[in-house]
Design a protein around this motif. Structure first.
Motif, PDB file in Angstrom:
ATOM      1  N   VAL A 692      24.818  64.925 -36.006  1.00 14.04           N
ATOM      2  CA  VAL A 692      24.356  66.121 -35.293  1.00 14.04           C
ATOM      3  C   VAL A 692      22.992  65.780 -34.723  1.00 14.04           C
ATOM      4  O   VAL A 692      22.116  65.286 -35.443  1.00 14.04           O
ATOM      5  N   ARG A 693      22.813  66.024 -33.439  1.00  9.62           N
ATOM      6  CA  ARG A 693      21.520  65.748 -32.797  1.00  9.62           C
ATOM      7  C   ARG A 693      20.951  67.050 -32.235  1.00  9.62           C
ATOM      8  O   ARG A 693      21.684  67.878 -31.682  1.00  9.62           O
ATOM      9  N   LEU A 694      19.644  67.193 -32.395  1.00 12.20           N
ATOM     10  CA  LEU A 694      18.939  68.372 -31.886  1.00 12.20           C
ATOM     11  C   LEU A 694      18.062  67.963 -30.718  1.00 12.20           C
ATOM     12  O   LEU A 694      17.326  66.965 -30.799  1.00 12.20           O
ATOM     13  N   TRP A 695      18.129  68.740 -29.634  1.00 17.97           N
ATOM     14  CA  TRP A 695      17.389  68.433 -28.409  1.00 17.97           C
ATOM     15  C   TRP A 695      16.472  69.594 -28.068  1.00 17.97           C
ATOM     16  O   TRP A 695      16.795  70.760 -28.325  1.00 17.97           O
ATOM     17  N   ASP A 696      15.351  69.264 -27.452  1.00 20.99           N
ATOM     18  CA  ASP A 696      14.363  70.269 -27.057  1.00 20.99           C
ATOM     19  C   ASP A 696      14.790  70.890 -25.722  1.00 20.99           C
ATOM     20  O   ASP A 696      14.428  70.401 -24.643  1.00 20.99           O
ATOM     21  N   ALA A 697      15.563  71.951 -25.790  1.00 21.31           N
ATOM     22  CA  ALA A 697      16.050  72.597 -24.567  1.00 21.31           C
ATOM     23  C   ALA A 697      14.920  73.274 -23.813  1.00 21.31           C
ATOM     24  O   ALA A 697      14.911  73.301 -22.576  1.00 21.31           O
ATOM     25  N   PHE A 698      13.958  73.821 -24.542  1.00 20.15           N
ATOM     26  CA  PHE A 698      12.846  74.502 -23.874  1.00 20.15           C
ATOM     27  C   PHE A 698      12.092  73.539 -22.959  1.00 20.15           C
ATOM     28  O   PHE A 698      11.789  73.858 -21.808  1.00 20.15           O
ATOM     29  N   LYS A 699      11.807  72.350 -23.465  1.00 21.02           N
ATOM     30  CA  LYS A 699      11.086  71.373 -22.651  1.00 21.02           C
ATOM     31  C   LYS A 699      11.943  70.856 -21.506  1.00 21.02           C
ATOM     32  O   LYS A 699      11.441  70.588 -20.406  1.00 21.02           O
ATOM     33  N   ALA A 700      13.240  70.716 -21.751  1.00 18.94           N
ATOM     34  CA  ALA A 700      14.135  70.208 -20.707  1.00 18.94           C
ATOM     35  C   ALA A 700      14.208  71.159 -19.519  1.00 18.94           C
ATOM     36  O   ALA A 700      14.303  70.726 -18.368  1.00 18.94           O
ATOM     37  N   PHE A 701      14.156  72.471 -19.801  1.00 15.36           N
ATOM     38  CA  PHE A 701      14.274  73.457 -18.731  1.00 15.36           C
ATOM     39  C   PHE A 701      12.928  73.963 -18.234  1.00 15.36           C
ATOM     40  O   PHE A 701      12.865  74.598 -17.179  1.00 15.36           O
ATOM     41  N   ASP A 702      11.865  73.704 -18.983  1.00 16.18           N
ATOM     42  CA  ASP A 702      10.551  74.200 -18.605  1.00 16.18           C
ATOM     43  C   ASP A 702      10.011  73.414 -17.410  1.00 16.18           C
ATOM     44  O   ASP A 702      10.231  72.203 -17.284  1.00 16.18           O
ATOM     45  N   GLU A 703       9.300  74.084 -16.550  1.00 15.71           N
ATOM     46  CA  GLU A 703       8.687  73.470 -15.364  1.00 15.71           C
ATOM     47  C   GLU A 703       9.732  72.784 -14.488  1.00 15.71           C
ATOM     48  O   GLU A 703       9.462  71.777 -13.829  1.00 15.71           O
ATOM     49  N   LEU A 704      10.935  73.332 -14.514  1.00 16.46           N
ATOM     50  CA  LEU A 704      11.999  72.766 -13.698  1.00 16.46           C
ATOM     51  C   LEU A 704      11.884  73.296 -12.274  1.00 16.46           C
ATOM     52  O   LEU A 704      11.777  74.502 -12.063  1.00 16.46           O
ATOM     53  N   GLU A 705      11.895  72.383 -11.326  1.00 14.24           N
ATOM     54  CA  GLU A 705      11.800  72.773  -9.920  1.00 14.24           C
ATOM     55  C   GLU A 705      13.030  72.272  -9.180  1.00 14.24           C
ATOM     56  O   GLU A 705      13.259  71.068  -9.068  1.00 14.24           O
TER      57      GLU A 705
END
Length: 756
Positions: A692-705
């Motif tokens: 099971v792997r956990l990913w930082d979704a907030f950072k992945a979608f943050d500041e997305l242009e």
């Protein structure tokens, strides 16, 4: 030009090659398109033979057409080649057919009003019948769905081979010449032009096989198969088994190649180079294949880099056309009903101890307050008819809001705890798992055709009493809901029998009263969790059904399987409300959007399609995976989506713009489950690599242009930040992870069968 879409008109030099063709395949000069069955494609440049040998070949083609009674094709070829008229021994009926072969954007059953009327209508057989179940996807049906008959593509293959003097040696020469040319162009154009290698290789190989050039086809395959991209390895392995003409009959992979146009997205400058080269070399063989089997989508701007192209490539039919992702998608959430949450007794006692007045005040969840403002990107509340909230639903929502107030806010420094449920002694028979939304029940689907349901709380599973016993109960008593349950039937688990094949997908209803299961037997069954019996068997699929899922609001559910068609159902209708057709291979996973207005389907054709529930149209086609897709998850806010496949990659998508925004690498085997945390901060992925792997979704979608230009041209820029976004890797002893679920307090539950 045939199979070419462009935003601007062609130059005069381009128009000298042949009349333009509109997007729907019709030519502007009134003649049938070059790709039509029975109509030979004109060559780039002058077609009139310049040597006796070429004239002989053209006359041989004419004799072949006359023999097969293709009189209209004879006239067209004679007129375009400048051959004199000669008496015909045979005359035949005119050839017909469109042969568009384009990739369908999606099919719906009925219009917007039909869904409203049918859902609101009484569930009688007449009202339920929206569309008759389709016949088995035979060769004729599959070809007809793309506008071509069963035998006509074979005629085109024969014609294109005859028009090149039937010399199999020329295939090697033509392909080698094109390869040498592309390798000599500037680096900025080489990556884009290299996209034509794979589809040309496939169709040239198939033509050699069809014309019984077994030795030459084998040599051609061995010489050039190694030049293809590694993500086509599985397709090439299947293709290599087609070494004789007899092997081609009824082969599904061949039908995919033959009836769908391979879509290439190329800049205008790169396209001009390719066309000029083919025109100068009189490379008719390759030009014919491009016209009949490729769809070149031209955009204005800088050519794309190799990494940008590779990110979007890999599907069975190339990339998506630009028009496929232009539709407006209402990805916002629906406005939540206003429900007052009374204070708990514990909270009241604390207030009394502090000397505050003994008064109950309604408390509302902070998240609930945010959703009361209408999201501008959300659909209208009544866009599709949704079931009304029952009193039990309102109580459940109150419990949900209470749990939300105690929810742990996840992040990089506060990772969730993980509770793993290992199914022992399953002997590799566990095929599907699901949890209820409140995490009180867990169900497993098995290869022995059974479904097992467990209670994961101290409360045991009980059946409702018989009708005779129920008549003796006082219906006015406060504990009537407890009295109707038969304590004699209490147990920790229940087994549901009914399917006649392995169960591949299961889904609990939001209210925990029902359970869906789909099976190899082609049916979807609805089970009551009050009586633990089968209520309905939905029959519409003719082949195994791989996945099914309830709508977040209940009532509706989606199913998809081997017949390549996804079906939208309502629990009180025997027939599907919508049928979504367009995938080129099995539909392996299905998911509802959080607002229930859209469904996403993942397929073995390596594409994800987003369908509008109301209209039945396909509004997004997403390409980029290099293997069959087995997992899809929507973010809680509905704006983003994650997908996982056998290629071990997790791709992130912006639904509004229809583009890829992230590529998470780390898993070493197929990914079968994805889940966002309740607050959308964390993305969890489960794989056959036992992790099971956990990913930082907030950072992945943050500041997305993202912008429309990026979505139109495909100039995506994916950051290589998988390691930065990876928050943790958790290994099991020997248990592949096939399901993940976040509780209402953000505890992560995982499940799989122990495989020693």
């Amino acid at each position: 030009m045939a199979a070419v879409q462009s935003g601007q008109s062609e130059t005069e030099e381009e128009k000298e090659i042949q009349p333009e063709t509109s997007n729907d395949g019709s030519r502007t000069d009134g003649r049938p398109p070059a790709g039509s069955p029975g109509v030979p494609a004109p060559s780039p440049g002058a077609v009139k033979p310049s040597a006796p040998g070429e004239e002989e070949t053209l006359r041989a083609v004419l004799r072949f057409l006359q023999k097969n009674n293709l009189s209209e094709s004879v006239e067209i070829l004679r007129r375009e080649a400048g051959l004199p008229d000669e008496p015909e021994d045979q005359t035949g009926s005119e050839s017909s057919g469109t042969g568009s072969g384009g990739q369908e954007a999606g099919g719906g059953v009925g219009d917007a009003g039909s869904l409203l009327s049918r859902v609101s209508a009484a569930p009688t057989p007449a009202a339920a019948t929206v569309a008759a179940p389709p016949p088995p996807p035979s060769k004729v049906q599959f070809n007809n769905s793309f506008g071509a008959g069963d035998d006509r593509p074979d005629v085109n293959v024969v014609l294109s081979a005859y028009s090149q003097q039937g010399d199999p040696v020329l295939y090697d020469v033509y392909y080698s010449g094109l390869k040498k040319f592309i390798e000599s162009v500037l680096d900025c154009h080489r990556a884009e032009l290299s996209q034509v290698f794979y589809p040309l290789f496939v169709h040239m190989y198939l033509e050699l096989v069809y014309n019984n050039h077994e030795a030459e086809s084998k040599a051609f395959f061995e010489k050039f198969s190694g030049d293809q991209e590694c993500y086509y390895a599985d397709d090439l392995r299947i293709l290599s088994s087609l070494s004789k003409k007899e092997h081609m009959r009824g082969n599904e992979t061949l039908l995919d190649f033959r009836t769908s146009k391979f879509v290439l997205r190329i800049s205008r400058d790169s396209y001009q180079l390719l066309k000029r080269h083919l025109q100068e070399r009189q490379n008719n063989q390759i030009w014919t294949i491009i016209q009949e089997h490729l769809y070149i989508d031209i955009f204005d701007g800088m050519p794309r880099s190799k990494s940008q192209i590779d990110a979007m490539s890999g599907s069975l039919a190339g990339e998506a056309k630009r028009d496929s992702n232009k539709a407006k998608v209402f990805y916002g959430l629906l406005k939540e009903p206003e429900i007052e949450v009374p204070l708990d007794d514990e909270d009241e006692e604390v207030e009394n101890e502090e000397g505050k007045p003994k008064k109950k005040k309604p408390k509302k969840d902070s998240l609930g307050n945010k959703s009361k403002k209408q999201d501008p990107n959300a659909p209208q509340q009544n866009r599709i008819p949704l079931p009304e909230l029952k009193d039990s639903d309102k109580l459940d929502k109150i419990m949900n809001l209470k749990e939300a107030t105690k929810r742990v806010r996840l992040g990089r420094d506060t990772l969730p705890s993980i509770c793993f449920y290992s199914f022992l002694n399953a002997y590799q028979g566990l095929t599907a798992v699901d949890f209820t939304d409140d995490s009180s029940l867990i169900a497993g689907g098995y290869a022995d055709s059974t479904v097992r349901v467990w209670s994961v709380t101290p409360k045991k599973l009980r059946r409702v009493k018989s009708a005779a016993d129920l008549s003796l109960i006082d219906k006015e008593s406060d504990d009537v809901l407890e009295r109707i349950m038969d304590e004699k039937t209490a147990s920790e688990s229940k087994i549901l029998h009914g399917h006649s094949g392995p169960v591949y997908g299961i889904s609990f209803s939001p209210d925990r009263n029902y359970l869906l299961s789909c099976s190899e037997d082609g049916t979807v069954r609805l089970w009551s969790l009050q009586t633990f019996t089968c209520l309905v068997g939905y029959k519409g699929h003719n082949y195994p059904v791989w996945d099914t899922q309830f709508s977040p609001y209940g009532y509706y559910f989606i199913s998809g399987g081997h017949d390549r068609v996804a079906r939208l159902w309502a629990t009180d209708h025997y027939q599907p409300l919508r049928m979504f057709a367009g995938h080129l291979a099995d539909i392996t996973c299905t998911r509802f959007h959080p607002n229930s207005n859209y469904v996403a389907t993942g397929s073995s054709d390596r594409t994800i399609r987003l369908w509008d529930v109301l209209t039945g149209n396909c509004v997004r086609i997403l390409t980029g995976h290099k293997g069959p897709i087995h997992a899809i998850a929507f973010s809680p806010n509905g704006k983003f989506m994650a997908s996982g496949a056998t290629d071990g990659r997790v791709l992130l998508w912006d639904i509004g713009h229809g583009i890829m925004i992230g590529d998470l690498k780390g898993h070493t085997d197929a990914i079968y489950t994805l889940k966002f945390s309740r607050d959308g901060e964390i993305l969890a992925s489960g794989s056959m690599d036992n992790t099971v792997r956990l990913w930082d979704a907030f950072k992945a979608f943050d500041e997305l242009e993202t912008d429309d230009f990026t979505a139109t041209t495909g100039h995506i820029h994916l950051p290589e930040n998988s390691q930065e976004l990876l928050l943790g890797t958790y290994l099991t002893k020997a248990t592949p992870v096939i399901h993940l679920h976040f509780t209402r307090r953000n505890l992560l539950l995982a499940a799989g069968a122990y495989n020693p």
